[in-house]
Write an enzyme that holds these catalytic residues in place. Structure first.
Site: not given
Ligand SMILES: Cc1ncc(C[n+]2csc(CCOP(=O)(O)OP(=O)(O)O)c2C)c(N)n1
Ligand SMILES: [Mg+2]
Lengths: 583, 171
Positions: A51, A113-114, A163, A481
């Site tokens: 979803e 449920f749900q 529902k 990042m």
């Molecule tokens: C759902 C979610 N969880 C954690 C983060 C924190 N976060 C930001 S960038 C990142 C790493 C992303 O890695 P990648 O997709 O390999 O991209 P890159 O920076 O290597 O280009 C994380 C864990 C986020 N933005 N969203």
């Protein structure tokens, strides 16, 4: 009057509201609605694999077409799985209507449920939400929901339908739009505000137009008017991440994105401006840097349809509450009526040229690895050469920032990214949604190796609906990042930021009937991109890039626009606790 | 098929709760989440150290639902005690209302006469209007407001109900 079941009323409303696509996933509490959609002649249902995917698809559809995205999910886990995408739409002001099934009214509150308290859970991540307890109210609510989602500052609206309300019948006639008496977004600016704004703009010596996602939300007309205002004033134009494309990157007046990973010239121009005209942006912390050093000597005008965005973070001199297109139209008309001439900005542009000369987006090349910036630049050149319409979505991380920096956008609604919430897992489903709404466009998700795994299950959705989306992974084997921040802040202790046990993306794509391509070195880059673009169906590209590249320029947390880091040599590797505590 | 509704009864619930951030939202959220009704809700702190608040909720529902409401409220961590005043013997309930009435001549005199019958006080007056302060049960306030409506009611502010069990024991 003939009676219709709640489910039939809902579907009739969707038809009347012009809905063509619904992204959804069935379950017990929405079976009556699914039955009403069975073999429906005009509404196409896209069966997702999770979803969350449906919500981001709806966002991608909405952002690329300007129409509201529609989601249909079951109660309980269906609804809770949708929460991230609903929140994402709230932060990026995306029009979206989410229909959720609910347990029958007599079971509400019994931990049936749900059962989940969908209206309670989503109260703070929707623009508005409803629990509809009788089919007699359903039509009115659905029409109001679409109205609220799409007008004023757009956003997500949830309609929770038990529902038994889907089964029970009520007399049905197409409802008049009755909206809450208290809901009147102001779209037309006060004349005095427009007057003040125009006079300030006509007198400014160092003006800058600071534009944001509001320009895109206001519609293509707003982008056209922005271009006209820029031409009349000759002022430099910058944009937030969300606003890219509203003003053409190919224009001489474009100084690039501003903020944390914006250009040197955009951030310095903001800092040194005597007038900032903020158009549909919201002075986000990623944009302002350290607040007490933000644009210290400037007057500020802020045009926004959401009054609560004005003076929220930065106090402005002239608030203009209005729809962007309407306000720009008024400003341009008054500018012409007063016969204002372009101010001589030669000196201002000369200073900007000085900052531009820093070439802050440059990067060192020549090694055996593909530089990620080069991959984006080549992708941009290759897609441009096709002459076709191109839509880019991104995941979240370094690749997202590199895409924003090195891909040029000349038109609105072509750049889809999760700005406010920064949701990894957004980009791929958003690309599917955008492709649904724009079957003839080249739709590419620029992804990271970590982010792409957050909604990778949607590979099946693209296969099922024969959507030729492309995924271009900048695979650096890191949550780049996160690693970058660990280098800046925690002396390069890479706690859990290595992408271990990555799948073979090529084989993974092939398992779903996709074409998989691996690009391993600079000499393969051009051909790999070409092959991706020439392949008809969906393609996943595993582009191996330099593992330890970092994204520059950068304003570290807590620093001012004038304290940008331009390259790795300026990184100290640790920070004060005050800076560490900032987002 | 049409949806049937069960018959409801009015209940006055009295809660003592720790006076902490978010408690009101938690209680209001519980009512909406589980589909219970709130007719009125009052809250104010009642101890010298401002540590405890009394919340009085007037709700309605079938007996089983009222039972559930009490059990659900009791389960919230910051809730000390829930008493169903309606079920627990004689109790006193009062609410206060400010009632603004406008009119001249005979209407004005009739308004004052009725106020006297209801023991409402005049707390503001102009040549053409009064604000009355009335205290009493919800029913009494309803009746007074109903009569004033026929004379020239302008607006009403009501506090909602507070209540306590009769007798010398604390509850
Ligand atoms: C759902 C979610 N969880 C954690 C983060 C924190 N976060 C930001 S960038 C990142 C790493 C992303 O890695 P990648 O997709 O390999 O991209 P890159 O920076 O290597 O280009 C994380 C864990 C986020 N933005 N969203
Ligand atoms: Mg990565």
């Amino acid at each position: 009057m003939a009676e219709k079941s709640g489910a039939d009323i809902l579907v009739q409303c969707l038809v009347d509201l012009g809905v063509e696509v619904v992204f959804g996933y069935p379950g017990g509490a929405v079976l009556p609605i699914y039955d009403a959609l069975y073999n429906h002649p005009t509404i196409k249902h896209v069966l997702v694999r999770h979803e969350q995917g449906a919500t981001h698809m709806a966002e991608g559809y909405a952002r690329s077409t300007g129409k509201p995205g529609v989601v249909l999910v079951t109660s309980g886990p269906g609804a809770t799985n949708a929460v991230t995408g609903i929140t994402d739409a709230l932060l990026d002001s995306i029009p979206m209507v989410v229909i959720t099934g609910q347990v029958p009214t007599q079971l509400i509150g019994t931990d049936a449920f749900q059962e989940a308290d969908t209206v309670g859970i989503t109260r703070h991540c929707t623009k508005h939400n409803y629990l509809v307890k009788t089919p007699a109210k359903l039509a009115e609510v659905v029409h109001e929901a679409f109205h609220i989602a799409t007008t004023g500052r757009p956003g997500p609206v949830v309609v929770d339908i038990p529902k038994n309300v889907q089964i029970a019948t009520a007399p049905y006639a197409k409802p008049e739009l009755k909206v809450h008496a208290s809901y009147h977004p102001q779209t037309k600016a006060d004349a005095s505000a427009i007057d003040a704004a125009v006079e300030m703009l006509a007198a400014a010596e160092r003006p800058i137009l600071y534009t944001g996602g509001g320009v895109i939300n206001s519609g293509p007309q707003a982008s056209a008017l922005l271009r006209e205002l820029a031409a009349l004033t000759g002022a430099p134009v910058t944009s937030t991440l969300m606003g890219l494309g509203a003003f053409p990157a190919s224009s001489d007046q474009w100084v690039g994105m501003l903020g944390m990973h914006g250009t040197y010239e955009a951030n310095w121009a903001m800092n040194q401006a005597d007038l900032i005209l903020c158009i549909g942006a919201r002075f986000d912390d990623r944009v302002t840097g350290r607040l007490d050093a933000f644009a210290p000597n400037s007057k500020k005008i802020h045009i926004d349809i959401d009054r609560s965005s004005i003076n929220k973070i930065v106090d402005v001199d002239v608030p203009v509450v209005a729809d962007i297109a309407s306000a720009l139209d008024d400003m341009i008309a008054l500018w012409k009526q007063r016969n204002h001439q372009k101010v001589d900005l030669t000196e201002w542009w000369a200073r900007i040229a000085g900052w531009r000369a820093k070439k802050s987006l440059d990067y060192a090349e020549g090694g055996a690895e593909i530089m990620p910036q080069r991959a984006i630049a080549d992708l941009y050149a290759a897609t441009k050469a096709t002459g076709k319409d191109v839509i880019i979505t991104t995941e979240v991380g370094q690749h997202q920032m590199w895409a924003a920096q090195h891909f040029g956008f000349d038109a609105p609604n072509k750049w889809l990214t999760s700005g406010g919430l920064g949701t990894m897992g957004y980009g791929f489903p958003a690309a599917i949604g955008a492709q649904m709404g724009n079957p003839d466009s080249i739709t590419i998700c620029i992804a990271g190796d970590a982010s792409i795994q957050m909604n990778i299950q949607e590979l099946g959705t693209a296969s099922q609906y024969r959507l030729p989306v492309k995924i271009f992974i900048l695979n650096n084997e890191y949550m780049g990042m996160v690693r970058q921040w660990q280098e800046l802040t925690y002396e390069s202790r890479y706690s859990n930021s290595y992408s271990d046990s990555l799948p073979d993306f090529v084989k993974l794509g092939e398992a779903y009937g996709w074409t998989g391509i691996r690009i391993e070195g600079p000499q393969e880059l051009e051909a790999g991109i070409r092959q991706m673009l020439e392949t008809d169906g969906p393609v996943i590209v595993d582009c191996r890039v330099a593992k330890l590249s970092n994204c520059f320029p950068m304003i570290p947390s807590g620093a001012a626009h004038t304290e940008m880091l331009l390259d790795p040599s300026q990184v100290k590797g640790s920070m004060t606790d005050e800076a560490k505590a900032l987002v | 098929m049409h949806i049937q509704e069960e018959l409801s009864q009015r209940h006055v619930l009295s809660l003592t709760v720790s006076n902490e951030a978010g408690i009101l939202a938690r209680i209001a959220g519980l009512f909406t989440a589980r589909g219970y009704n709130i007719d009125s809700l009052t809250v104010a702190d009642i101890t010298a150290d401002h540590g405890v608040s009394r919340i009085t909720i007037v709700t309605n529902g079938p007996p089983k639902v009222i039972d559930q409401i009490i059990a659900q409220l009791d389960r919230l961590v910051p809730v000390h005690k829930v008493t169903d005043l309606t079920e627990n013997g004689p109790f006193v309930e009062r609410e206060l209302a400010l009632v603004k009435v406008a009119g001249i001549g005979e209407d004005r005199i009739e308004a004052l006469r009725l106020a006297d019958v209801f023991r409402a006080k005049v707390v503001d007056t102009t040549i053409e209007s009064f604000i009355f302060e009335i205290t009493g049960t919800t029913e009494k306030v309803d009746n007074f407001v109903g009569l004033m409506r026929q004379i020239g009611l302008v607006e009403v502010g009501r506090t909602g109900v507070v209540g306590l069990i009769r007798g010398k024991e604390a509850n």
